[in-house]
Design an enzyme around this catalytic site. Structure first.
Site, short mmCIF file in Angstrom:
data_model
loop_
_atom_site.label_atom_id
_atom_site.label_comp_id
_atom_site.label_asym_id
_atom_site.label_seq_id
_atom_site.Cartn_x
_atom_site.Cartn_y
_atom_site.Cartn_z
N HIS A 169 0.84 -1.20 0.00
CA HIS A 169 0.00 0.00 0.00
C HIS A 169 0.88 1.25 0.00
CE1 HIS A 169 -3.35 -2.65 1.19
NE2 HIS A 169 -4.12 -1.70 0.71
N LYS A 173 -0.55 4.83 4.58
CA LYS A 173 -1.40 3.87 5.30
C LYS A 173 -0.79 3.58 6.67
CE LYS A 173 -3.90 -0.50 4.80
NZ LYS A 173 -5.16 0.11 5.22
P1 NAD Z 1 -7.37 9.50 4.90
O1 NAD Z 1 -6.46 9.70 6.07
O2 NAD Z 1 -7.04 10.15 3.61
O3 NAD Z 1 -8.86 9.97 5.30
C1 NAD Z 1 -9.42 9.81 6.57
C2 NAD Z 1 -10.18 11.09 6.86
O4 NAD Z 1 -10.95 10.94 8.06
C3 NAD Z 1 -9.24 12.30 7.08
O5 NAD Z 1 -9.62 13.34 6.19
C4 NAD Z 1 -9.49 12.67 8.53
O6 NAD Z 1 -9.38 14.06 8.76
C5 NAD Z 1 -10.94 12.20 8.70
N1 NAD Z 1 -11.37 12.13 10.09
C6 NAD Z 1 -10.65 11.77 11.18
N2 NAD Z 1 -11.40 11.92 12.29
C7 NAD Z 1 -12.61 12.37 11.88
C8 NAD Z 1 -13.81 12.73 12.56
N3 NAD Z 1 -13.92 12.65 13.89
N4 NAD Z 1 -14.86 13.16 11.82
C9 NAD Z 1 -14.78 13.25 10.49
N5 NAD Z 1 -13.67 12.93 9.79
C10 NAD Z 1 -12.59 12.50 10.49
O7 NAD Z 1 -7.51 7.92 4.73
P2 NAD Z 1 -8.12 7.12 3.50
O8 NAD Z 1 -7.02 6.64 2.62
O9 NAD Z 1 -9.25 7.88 2.90
O10 NAD Z 1 -8.66 5.82 4.25
C11 NAD Z 1 -9.62 5.93 5.30
C12 NAD Z 1 -9.86 4.54 5.89
O11 NAD Z 1 -10.47 3.71 4.92
C13 NAD Z 1 -8.59 3.81 6.32
O12 NAD Z 1 -8.89 3.07 7.50
C14 NAD Z 1 -8.32 2.87 5.17
O13 NAD Z 1 -7.59 1.72 5.55
C15 NAD Z 1 -9.73 2.51 4.78
N6 NAD Z 1 -9.92 2.04 3.40
C16 NAD Z 1 -10.83 1.06 3.25
C17 NAD Z 1 -11.11 0.59 1.98
C18 NAD Z 1 -12.16 -0.47 1.82
O14 NAD Z 1 -12.45 -0.87 0.68
N7 NAD Z 1 -12.77 -0.96 2.91
C19 NAD Z 1 -10.47 1.15 0.88
C20 NAD Z 1 -9.56 2.18 1.06
C21 NAD Z 1 -9.30 2.63 2.35
#
Ligand code: NAD
Length: 286
Positions: A169, A173
């Site tokens: 990744h 991450k």
């Molecule tokens: P990222 O860090 O770019 O985004 C996460 C966002 O959440 C950030 O903008 C952060 O400010 C926000 N956040 C944190 N606390 C918050 C709150 N209290 N209220 C509102 N927003 C808040 O990360 P990302 O790459 O977008 O990934 C997010 C999550 O999704 C990770 O856990 C990742 O592993 C997961 N993910 C899952 C899949 C899937 O298919 N299930 C795919 C990609 C990523």
């Protein structure tokens, strides 16, 4: 903002109002792009981390789109009446608080984040006894199918092979191994009659015993802009089978998560579902 769609027979199709939490994140922005381009969906709310600079701006500005009429918010409780379903791709602690709010108001949830600990997973299961929840480690159709292929291969090859999970990744991450790699490991363990907690080996270093066949090995790579790559290796004498999935764009996760949102918004019964239920491969809650 999406309008009501009038079908050929004159019937009106009311779009599903979706709230996105983590709207300023990598996945959040991909979700906004898909919602704004799909007439069957309507952006109901865009929630970001408290204190973020984007609060109060129009949500369209997060993705360089025009006005959506939805102001970016920091409080989910304020915007819950404006949504039919919540899609949360924030971080575990925040996601659990949002899930509890949705359980209180009867709002279905698609949970995207990974990296929940055992207590967090218990909280997810408890919420899913009150509302419908989709929680998939990976929302791509390809990974959902890969999990099926992994189970089939493990069933046929059994203890005649060593099994290893490799994943890569992007450098941002924070959890490792990825939720998808762990899900693949669970599939292997369940099919092979093993216990992931006891049989998993996370990376190897230095001198040790030769490999024990019962172990399920995990290797993790982090760097650059890799969206997500997973391979399960079945290593036997004289041959090896590799099942690989490579994601080249976050849009595949966003499209899958919104497919799950439309599906879960139509469910009235509580339950905890994975992507295979959304795709109609199995309609049973966990
Ligand atoms: P990222 O860090 O770019 O985004 C996460 C966002 O959440 C950030 O903008 C952060 O400010 C926000 N956040 C944190 N606390 C918050 C709150 N209290 N209220 C509102 N927003 C808040 O990360 P990302 O790459 O977008 O990934 C997010 C999550 O999704 C990770 O856990 C990742 O592993 C997961 N993910 C899952 C899949 C899937 O298919 N299930 C795919 C990609 C990523």
């Amino acid at each position: 903002m999406s309008a009501v769609t009038v079908l050929a027979d004159g019937a009106e199709l009311t779009p599903c109002r979706v709230g996105v939490v983590g709207a300023a994140g990598r996945m959040g922005r991909a979700l906004l792009q898909v919602i704004l381009a799909d007439s069957a969906l309507q952006l109901g709310a865009a929630v970001v981390r408290p204190g973020s600079a984007e609060i109060g701006c129009d949500a369209g500005s997060l993705v360089g789109a025009g006005d959506t009429g939805v102001a970016v918010s920091a409080q989910l409780s304020d915007v819950l009446p404006a949504i039919d379903v919540l899609v949360d791709f924030s971080l575990p602690e925040a996601a659990l608080a949002h899930l509890a709010l949705c359980a209180d108001t009867g709002t279905p949830v698609v949970l995207g984040g990974t990296g929940f600990d055992a207590t967090g997973l218990d909280a997810v299961a408890a919420a899913a006894r009150r509302i419908p929840v989709v929680h998939a480690a990976n929302y791509s159709v390809g990974v959902t199918l890969a999990l099926r292929l992994i189970a089939l291969a493990a069933e046929v090859l059994g203890d005649s092979v060593d099994v290893e999970v490799l994943e890569a990744h992007h450098r941002h991450k924070v959890d490792a191994p990825s939720g998808t790699a762990l899900r693949m490991g669970e599939t292997l363990a369940t099919t092979l009659g093993r216990d992931l907690a006891g049989d998993a080996v996370y990376g190897r270093h230095g001198r040790g015993e030769p490999r024990d066949r019962r172990t399920i090995g995990f290797s993790t790579i982090r760097g650059g802009d890799v969206v997500g790559e997973h391979t399960v290796l079945f290593l036997g004498e004289g041959e090896r089978l590799e099942i690989t999935h490579r994601a080249s764009s976050r849009m595949t996760f966003a499209q899958g998560a919104l497919r799950a949102a439309t599906w879960v918004a139509q469910r009235s019964a509580p339950g905890l579902y994975e992507m295979d239920a959304v795709l109609g491969l199995s309609d049973c809650g966990r």
